[in-house]
Write a protein that holds these residues in place. Structure first.
Motif, PDB file in Angstrom:
ATOM      1  N   LEU A  30     -26.506 -19.255  18.414  1.00 22.21           N
ATOM      2  CA  LEU A  30     -26.359 -20.596  18.945  1.00 22.21           C
ATOM      3  C   LEU A  30     -25.766 -21.475  17.846  1.00 22.21           C
ATOM      4  O   LEU A  30     -26.096 -21.306  16.669  1.00 22.21           O
ATOM      5  CB  LEU A  30     -27.713 -21.174  19.356  1.00 22.21           C
ATOM      6  N   GLU A  31     -24.930 -22.411  18.236  1.00 21.43           N
ATOM      7  CA  GLU A  31     -24.356 -23.334  17.258  1.00 21.43           C
ATOM      8  C   GLU A  31     -25.417 -24.342  16.829  1.00 21.43           C
ATOM      9  O   GLU A  31     -26.164 -24.862  17.656  1.00 21.43           O
ATOM     10  CB  GLU A  31     -23.163 -24.055  17.855  1.00 21.43           C
ATOM     11  N   ILE A  84     -28.312 -25.370  23.124  1.00 19.25           N
ATOM     12  CA  ILE A  84     -29.024 -24.294  23.824  1.00 19.25           C
ATOM     13  C   ILE A  84     -28.615 -24.257  25.291  1.00 19.25           C
ATOM     14  O   ILE A  84     -28.678 -25.279  25.976  1.00 19.25           O
ATOM     15  CB  ILE A  84     -30.548 -24.488  23.726  1.00 19.25           C
ATOM     16  N   PRO A  85     -28.234 -23.069  25.812  1.00 18.87           N
ATOM     17  CA  PRO A  85     -28.001 -22.945  27.249  1.00 18.87           C
ATOM     18  C   PRO A  85     -29.294 -23.276  27.982  1.00 18.87           C
ATOM     19  O   PRO A  85     -30.374 -22.940  27.511  1.00 18.87           O
ATOM     20  CB  PRO A  85     -27.648 -21.470  27.443  1.00 18.87           C
ATOM     21  N   SER A  91     -23.819 -31.488  33.087  1.00 14.82           N
ATOM     22  CA  SER A  91     -22.723 -30.991  33.922  1.00 14.82           C
ATOM     23  C   SER A  91     -21.899 -29.912  33.232  1.00 14.82           C
ATOM     24  O   SER A  91     -21.185 -29.169  33.900  1.00 14.82           O
ATOM     25  CB  SER A  91     -21.811 -32.160  34.316  1.00 14.82           C
ATOM     26  N   GLN A  92     -21.972 -29.781  31.921  1.00 15.76           N
ATOM     27  CA  GLN A  92     -21.225 -28.748  31.207  1.00 15.76           C
ATOM     28  C   GLN A  92     -22.033 -27.466  31.055  1.00 15.76           C
ATOM     29  O   GLN A  92     -21.579 -26.511  30.430  1.00 15.76           O
ATOM     30  CB  GLN A  92     -20.801 -29.262  29.831  1.00 15.76           C
ATOM     31  N   GLY A  93     -23.244 -27.429  31.598  1.00 14.10           N
ATOM     32  CA  GLY A  93     -24.050 -26.215  31.542  1.00 14.10           C
ATOM     33  C   GLY A  93     -24.771 -26.009  30.235  1.00 14.10           C
ATOM     34  O   GLY A  93     -25.325 -24.951  29.980  1.00 14.10           O
ATOM     35  N   ARG A  94     -24.789 -27.008  29.370  1.00 11.38           N
ATOM     36  CA  ARG A  94     -25.484 -26.885  28.086  1.00 11.38           C
ATOM     37  C   ARG A  94     -26.203 -28.200  27.812  1.00 11.38           C
ATOM     38  O   ARG A  94     -25.860 -29.234  28.365  1.00 11.38           O
ATOM     39  CB  ARG A  94     -24.503 -26.595  26.953  1.00 11.38           C
ATOM     40  N   THR A  95     -27.159 -28.156  26.942  1.00 14.23           N
ATOM     41  CA  THR A  95     -27.803 -29.379  26.491  1.00 14.23           C
ATOM     42  C   THR A  95     -27.908 -29.335  24.976  1.00 14.23           C
ATOM     43  O   THR A  95     -28.097 -28.269  24.404  1.00 14.23           O
ATOM     44  CB  THR A  95     -29.194 -29.558  27.135  1.00 14.23           C
ATOM     45  N   ILE A 135     -38.351 -22.282  25.105  1.00 15.67           N
ATOM     46  CA  ILE A 135     -39.115 -21.288  25.877  1.00 15.67           C
ATOM     47  C   ILE A 135     -38.262 -20.712  27.005  1.00 15.67           C
ATOM     48  O   ILE A 135     -38.285 -19.500  27.237  1.00 15.67           O
ATOM     49  CB  ILE A 135     -40.425 -21.908  26.414  1.00 15.67           C
ATOM     50  N   ASP A 136     -37.492 -21.551  27.695  1.00 12.24           N
ATOM     51  CA  ASP A 136     -36.610 -21.055  28.756  1.00 12.24           C
ATOM     52  C   ASP A 136     -35.582 -20.069  28.207  1.00 12.24           C
ATOM     53  O   ASP A 136     -35.297 -19.045  28.813  1.00 12.24           O
ATOM     54  CB  ASP A 136     -35.874 -22.209  29.453  1.00 12.24           C
ATOM     55  N   LEU A 137     -35.014 -20.386  27.045  1.00 12.88           N
ATOM     56  CA  LEU A 137     -34.031 -19.499  26.430  1.00 12.88           C
ATOM     57  C   LEU A 137     -34.665 -18.160  26.075  1.00 12.88           C
ATOM     58  O   LEU A 137     -34.107 -17.096  26.366  1.00 12.88           O
ATOM     59  CB  LEU A 137     -33.436 -20.141  25.169  1.00 12.88           C
ATOM     60  N   ILE A 138     -35.832 -18.182  25.449  1.00 11.64           N
ATOM     61  CA  ILE A 138     -36.517 -16.944  25.075  1.00 11.64           C
ATOM     62  C   ILE A 138     -36.853 -16.126  26.310  1.00 11.64           C
ATOM     63  O   ILE A 138     -36.652 -14.903  26.337  1.00 11.64           O
ATOM     64  CB  ILE A 138     -37.771 -17.252  24.231  1.00 11.64           C
ATOM     65  N   ALA A 139     -37.330 -16.793  27.361  1.00 12.62           N
ATOM     66  CA  ALA A 139     -37.637 -16.094  28.606  1.00 12.62           C
ATOM     67  C   ALA A 139     -36.397 -15.417  29.171  1.00 12.62           C
ATOM     68  O   ALA A 139     -36.434 -14.253  29.569  1.00 12.62           O
ATOM     69  CB  ALA A 139     -38.209 -17.076  29.636  1.00 12.62           C
ATOM     70  N   HIS A 140     -35.292 -16.137  29.179  1.00 13.25           N
ATOM     71  CA  HIS A 140     -34.019 -15.587  29.656  1.00 13.25           C
ATOM     72  C   HIS A 140     -33.636 -14.345  28.862  1.00 13.25           C
ATOM     73  O   HIS A 140     -33.278 -13.311  29.426  1.00 13.25           O
ATOM     74  CB  HIS A 140     -32.920 -16.648  29.565  1.00 13.25           C
ATOM     75  N   LEU A 141     -33.735 -14.431  27.557  1.00 17.06           N
ATOM     76  CA  LEU A 141     -33.327 -13.308  26.709  1.00 17.06           C
ATOM     77  C   LEU A 141     -34.288 -12.123  26.820  1.00 17.06           C
ATOM     78  O   LEU A 141     -33.855 -10.969  26.824  1.00 17.06           O
ATOM     79  CB  LEU A 141     -33.195 -13.765  25.255  1.00 17.06           C
TER      80      LEU A 141
END
Length: 169
Positions: A30-31, A84-85, A91-95, A135-141
């Motif tokens: 992640l950047e 983080i995705p 609207s760009q799919g990222r925050t 937590i959402d990112l970790i769950a996704h991965l």
């Protein structure tokens, strides 16, 4: 840099790294931008994550001046921005999560001049939005779901179990 520098490097204290970690880490790029808290505001130093957990991250800095490495070796508090995705993203799919603070826990400055400096960060007091995004990112991965990710109750139980290190995929 002429020699490798290890400050607070993992493996110290007689415990294995896995035994000392409270949270599951997942590898992800992640950047990231960061600055040292309390220093005059200026440009952010760019980095990428090597891995991330609910409690912190390992950052890799490709071009780390020796002066910055010396300041990081003092284990300062950092102001961190991580892109983080996210499921409930803009609207760009990222925050972009701002106001995340973390303390430098360890620093590895490699001997090879072209290798990145690695910085171990412990997050300090994530706000609710940042904590949810991590937590959402970790769950996704961990679950291997395609974004956008919307976990159901069964997924939530599996993720909690995995984050405690007690479950299998």
């Amino acid at each position: 840099m002429a020699a490798a520098l290890h400050v607070g490097a993992p493996g110290e204290g007689g415990k294995s790294l896995a035994d000392r970690r409270r949270h599951v880490r997942v590898e992800v790029r992640l950047e990231v931008g960061f600055s040292i808290a309390g220093e005059e505001p200026g440009t952010l130093t760019g980095a990428v994550t090597h891995d991330i957990s609910h409690g912190g991250a390992c950052l890799a800095v490709a071009d780390c001046p020796e002066q910055l490495a010396e300041r990081l070796a003092r284990r300062p508090l950092l102001n961190i921005l991580i892109d983080i995705p996210r499921t409930a993203a803009d609207s760009q799919g990222r925050t972009v999560l701002s106001s995340i603070q973390g303390r430098v826990e360890w620093l590895r400055c490699p001997v090879k001049p072209d290798a990145p400096v690695q910085i171990g960060i412990e997050f300090c007091g994530l706000d609710a939005a940042a904590e949810t995004a991590v937590i959402d990112l970790i769950a996704h991965l961990l679950l291997g779901s395609a974004m956008p990710f919307a976990p159901d109750a069964a997924d939530a139980v599996r993720v909690q179990s995995l984050m405690r290190g007690a479950g299998d995929l």
